[in-house]
Design a protein around this motif. Structure first.
Motif, PDB file in Angstrom:
ATOM      1  N   GLY A 193       0.770  -1.136  -0.108  1.00 20.73           N
ATOM      2  CA  GLY A 193       0.080  -0.016   0.040  1.00 20.73           C
ATOM      3  C   GLY A 193       0.723   1.194  -0.146  1.00 20.73           C
ATOM      4  N   ALA A 194      -0.002   2.505   0.100  1.00 18.73           N
ATOM      5  CA  ALA A 194       1.008   3.587   0.438  1.00 18.73           C
ATOM      6  C   ALA A 194       0.398   4.547   1.327  1.00 18.73           C
ATOM      7  CB  ALA A 194       0.493   4.458  -1.136  1.00 18.73           C
ATOM      8  N   ILE A 195       1.219   5.210   1.889  1.00 18.24           N
ATOM      9  CA  ILE A 195       0.903   6.137   3.194  1.00 18.24           C
ATOM     10  C   ILE A 195       1.200   7.439   2.932  1.00 18.24           C
ATOM     11  CG2 ILE A 195       1.743   6.589   5.517  1.00 18.24           C
ATOM     12  CD1 ILE A 195       2.305   3.815   5.983  1.00 18.24           C
ATOM     13  N   ASP A 196       0.332   8.198   3.371  1.00 20.26           N
ATOM     14  CA  ASP A 196       0.426   9.843   3.148  1.00 20.26           C
ATOM     15  C   ASP A 196      -0.288  10.398   4.373  1.00 20.26           C
ATOM     16  OD1 ASP A 196       1.622  11.900   2.448  1.00 20.26           O
ATOM     17  OD2 ASP A 196       0.626  12.016   0.297  1.00 20.26           O
ATOM     18  N   GLY A 197      -0.205  11.699   4.459  1.00 22.28           N
ATOM     19  CA  GLY A 197      -1.082  12.598   5.292  1.00 22.28           C
ATOM     20  C   GLY A 197      -1.751  13.534   4.623  1.00 22.28           C
ATOM     21  N   THR A 198      -2.877  13.878   5.047  1.00 20.44           N
ATOM     22  CA  THR A 198      -3.704  14.958   4.531  1.00 20.44           C
ATOM     23  C   THR A 198      -4.266  15.966   5.593  1.00 20.44           C
ATOM     24  OG1 THR A 198      -5.661  15.396   2.754  1.00 20.44           O
ATOM     25  CG2 THR A 198      -6.101  13.700   4.408  1.00 20.44           C
ATOM     26  N   HIS A 199      -4.439  17.304   5.152  1.00 24.01           N
ATOM     27  CA  HIS A 199      -4.861  18.157   5.936  1.00 24.01           C
ATOM     28  C   HIS A 199      -6.427  18.265   6.044  1.00 24.01           C
ATOM     29  CE1 HIS A 199      -1.071  19.748   7.774  1.00 24.01           C
ATOM     30  NE2 HIS A 199      -0.597  19.136   6.587  1.00 24.01           N
ATOM     31  N   ILE A 200      -7.157  18.224   7.160  1.00 25.22           N
ATOM     32  CA  ILE A 200      -8.626  18.706   7.308  1.00 25.22           C
ATOM     33  C   ILE A 200      -8.862  19.620   7.963  1.00 25.22           C
ATOM     34  CG2 ILE A 200     -10.706  17.286   7.874  1.00 25.22           C
ATOM     35  CD1 ILE A 200      -9.454  15.835   5.880  1.00 25.22           C
ATOM     36  N   GLN A 219      -6.415  19.709  11.187  1.00 26.11           N
ATOM     37  CA  GLN A 219      -5.966  18.364  11.706  1.00 26.11           C
ATOM     38  C   GLN A 219      -5.158  17.619  10.709  1.00 26.11           C
ATOM     39  OE1 GLN A 219      -8.356  14.938  12.762  1.00 26.11           O
ATOM     40  NE2 GLN A 219     -10.155  16.378  12.197  1.00 26.11           N
ATOM     41  N   ASN A 220      -3.944  16.994  10.883  1.00 30.19           N
ATOM     42  CA  ASN A 220      -3.355  16.346  10.101  1.00 30.19           C
ATOM     43  C   ASN A 220      -3.591  14.873  10.276  1.00 30.19           C
ATOM     44  OD1 ASN A 220      -1.302  15.227   8.284  1.00 30.19           O
ATOM     45  ND2 ASN A 220       0.529  16.411   9.194  1.00 30.19           N
ATOM     46  N   VAL A 221      -3.946  14.246   9.274  1.00 29.90           N
ATOM     47  CA  VAL A 221      -4.686  12.775   9.076  1.00 29.90           C
ATOM     48  C   VAL A 221      -3.901  12.016   8.364  1.00 29.90           C
ATOM     49  CG1 VAL A 221      -6.594  11.556   8.826  1.00 29.90           C
ATOM     50  CG2 VAL A 221      -6.911  13.594   9.371  1.00 29.90           C
ATOM     51  N   LEU A 222      -3.234  11.173   9.054  1.00 29.07           N
ATOM     52  CA  LEU A 222      -2.277  10.084   8.573  1.00 29.07           C
ATOM     53  C   LEU A 222      -3.209   8.536   8.117  1.00 29.07           C
ATOM     54  CD1 LEU A 222       0.866   9.098   8.265  1.00 29.07           C
ATOM     55  CD2 LEU A 222       0.513   7.807  10.137  1.00 29.07           C
ATOM     56  N   ALA A 223      -3.001   8.062   6.963  1.00 28.20           N
ATOM     57  CA  ALA A 223      -3.754   7.269   6.325  1.00 28.20           C
ATOM     58  C   ALA A 223      -2.996   6.199   5.593  1.00 28.20           C
ATOM     59  CB  ALA A 223      -4.869   7.431   5.797  1.00 28.20           C
ATOM     60  N   ALA A 224      -3.222   4.945   5.498  1.00 31.34           N
ATOM     61  CA  ALA A 224      -2.556   3.870   4.751  1.00 31.34           C
ATOM     62  C   ALA A 224      -3.618   3.369   3.773  1.00 31.34           C
ATOM     63  CB  ALA A 224      -1.930   2.873   5.631  1.00 31.34           C
ATOM     64  N   VAL A 225      -3.427   3.380   2.574  1.00 30.46           N
ATOM     65  CA  VAL A 225      -4.385   2.910   1.578  1.00 30.46           C
ATOM     66  C   VAL A 225      -3.861   1.851   0.688  1.00 30.46           C
ATOM     67  CG1 VAL A 225      -5.609   3.840  -0.361  1.00 30.46           C
ATOM     68  CG2 VAL A 225      -5.123   5.717   1.454  1.00 30.46           C
ATOM     69  N   GLY A 226      -4.698   0.916   0.264  1.00 30.95           N
ATOM     70  CA  GLY A 226      -4.369  -0.230  -0.303  1.00 30.95           C
ATOM     71  C   GLY A 226      -4.611   0.007  -1.865  1.00 30.95           C
ATOM     72  N   PHE A 227      -4.226  -0.796  -2.771  1.00 30.93           N
ATOM     73  CA  PHE A 227      -4.327  -0.469  -4.214  1.00 30.93           C
ATOM     74  C   PHE A 227      -5.739  -0.620  -4.623  1.00 30.93           C
ATOM     75  CE2 PHE A 227       0.277  -1.215  -3.608  1.00 30.93           C
ATOM     76  CZ  PHE A 227       0.650  -0.050  -3.875  1.00 30.93           C
ATOM     77  N   ASP A 228      -6.631  -0.985  -3.887  1.00 31.47           N
ATOM     78  CA  ASP A 228      -8.161  -1.207  -4.365  1.00 31.47           C
ATOM     79  C   ASP A 228      -8.547   0.301  -3.850  1.00 31.47           C
ATOM     80  OD1 ASP A 228      -7.734  -1.573  -1.691  1.00 31.47           O
ATOM     81  OD2 ASP A 228      -9.135  -3.423  -1.339  1.00 31.47           O
ATOM     82  N   LEU A 229      -7.640   1.166  -3.375  1.00 32.42           N
ATOM     83  CA  LEU A 229      -8.411   2.494  -2.995  1.00 32.42           C
ATOM     84  C   LEU A 229      -9.124   2.246  -1.738  1.00 32.42           C
ATOM     85  CD1 LEU A 229      -9.463   3.938  -6.368  1.00 32.42           C
ATOM     86  CD2 LEU A 229      -7.339   4.274  -5.043  1.00 32.42           C
ATOM     87  N   LYS A 230      -9.064   1.334  -0.829  1.00 33.81           N
ATOM     88  CA  LYS A 230      -9.593   1.353   0.553  1.00 33.81           C
ATOM     89  C   LYS A 230      -8.552   1.581   1.610  1.00 33.81           C
ATOM     90  CE  LYS A 230     -13.091  -2.271  -0.385  1.00 33.81           C
ATOM     91  NZ  LYS A 230     -13.571  -3.532  -0.110  1.00 33.81           N
TER      92      LYS A 230
END
Length: 360
Positions: free
Chosen positions: A121-128, A149-160
């Motif tokens: 998968g891939a990991i990144d942060g996004t600002h909300i 707020q800085n949100v960290l998320a890991a996403v699979g290649f199925d976009l979940k």
């Protein structure tokens, strides 16, 4: 008496962007977790179906919502909280750790296989957007000119989403939040030998593979026949084209759930819960077919702002840096051996440039 179902259907369709009926599947699914009316009604009330179908996506105050639904503000507030809690209870069922199997997106493409066969998968942060007391707003201002707020998320290649950590201040660096996620008892885990793709703000270490720093990376930098000229550039190009998955997932999340892409009016604790609830619903929607809100891969223009000017990475792990070099050299050695790769890469870049020019 609950609203007529036809009225609920119209409001859900008009305000939730769920025009294909999946909002009803989600609302009915909440009933399987025994959500009950506070009055002890038989099964899920239409209140719940309405709230589950329309409250999360939009960002209207309760005094506006209660007019649309013809219910008191107290009733709207009460059911909003109950539905938000119920969706949060689904976290363990819908936000699951990725499989250790090689994702189909990788195994079916000579651009990425076998080089990224252990990537999960891939990991990144996004600002909300965040709303916090004035005395702590400075900590929540980072790259944005407003509190986030800085949100960290890991996403699979199925976009979940496979992991989500919300609630950190906007000034916190992604690498700091990742370190916190790894230290939590129920936090992010990476199986030995597997890894996530990350951006240049993270260190190259076991479980996390960033691109090469100081080397062109973003897809637009390889347009107009500016093909890779060395192993590092080729690695960065393929890394970027694969890691764009997490950016597309964030884009779909904010496009659908306007409640997290606008200035909030809820208490901060509720704001954090809303982010998690929207990620849960995002996964649920994808489980019932293709989502029309998710941008197509070839038409997606990544947001490159703030990637290289917000660096706080640690020292790279020598062994993993060597592994990255081996992958890059392997790619470079095989770049001319597959006509399929050449055609796919040129077609990918051509479509990207065409779409980018149209948008301009």
């Amino acid at each position: 008496m609950c609203m007529e179902w036809s009225g609920v259907e119209w409001v859900c369709r008009e305000t939730a962007y769920w025009s294909d009926g999946r909002w009803a599947i989600i609302a009915d699914g909440l009933g399987s977790f025994r959500i009950r009316s506070s009055r002890g009604g038989r099964g899920p009330c239409t209140y719940y179906r309405a709230a589950a179908g329309s409250f999360p996506p939009w960002n209207s105050e309760f005094r506006v919502v209660h007019v649309n639904w013809r219910r008191s503000i107290e009733t709207v507030h009460r059911y909003f909280k109950e539905v938000l809690y119920a969706i949060g209870e689904l976290r363990q069922d819908l936000i699951k750790a990725p499989s250790n199997e090689t994702p189909l997106k990788i195994s079916n493409s000579p651009r990425w296989y076998p080089y990224f066969k252990d990537c999960i998968g891939a990991i990144d942060g996004t600002h909300i957007h965040a709303r916090v007391p004035a005395r702590i707003q400075a900590a929540f201002r980072g790259r944005k000119n407003h509190p986030t707020q800085n949100v960290l998320a890991a996403v699979g290649f199925d976009l979940k989403f496979t992991y989500v950590l919300a609630g950190w201040e906007g000034s916190a660096h992604d690498a700091t939040i990742l370190a916190d996620a790894l230290e939590r008892h129920d936090g992010l885990t990476v199986q030995p030998g597997k890894f996530y793709l990350v951006d240049v703000g993270y260190a190259c270490k076991p479980g996390f593979l960033p691109p090469y720093r100081g080397t062109r990376y973003h897809l637009k930098e390889y347009s107009r026949r500016n093909y890779p000229t060395n192993p590092r550039e080729l690695f960065n190009l393929r890394h970027s084209s694969l890691r764009v998955t997490v950016e597309r997932a964030f884009g779909a999340l904010k496009n659908r759930f306007r409640i997290i892409d606008n200035k909030p009016f809820h208490p901060f604790r509720t704001q954090v819960k809303l982010v998690l609830a929207c990620c849960i619903l995002h996964n649920w929607i994808l489980g019932h077919g293709v989502d029309e809100v998710i941008p197509e891969e070839f038409s997606w223009v990544p947001n490159n702002n703030g990637t290289d000017d917000h660096l706080l990475h640690g020292d790279d792990n020598a062994a993993w840096a060597h592994t990255r070099d081996e992958i890059a050299n392997h790619m470079w050695a095989n770049k001319g051996n597959s006509r399929i790769f050449v055609l796919c890469t040129r077609a990918y870049l051509l479509v990207f440039v065409m779409n980018n020019n149209v948008q301009r």
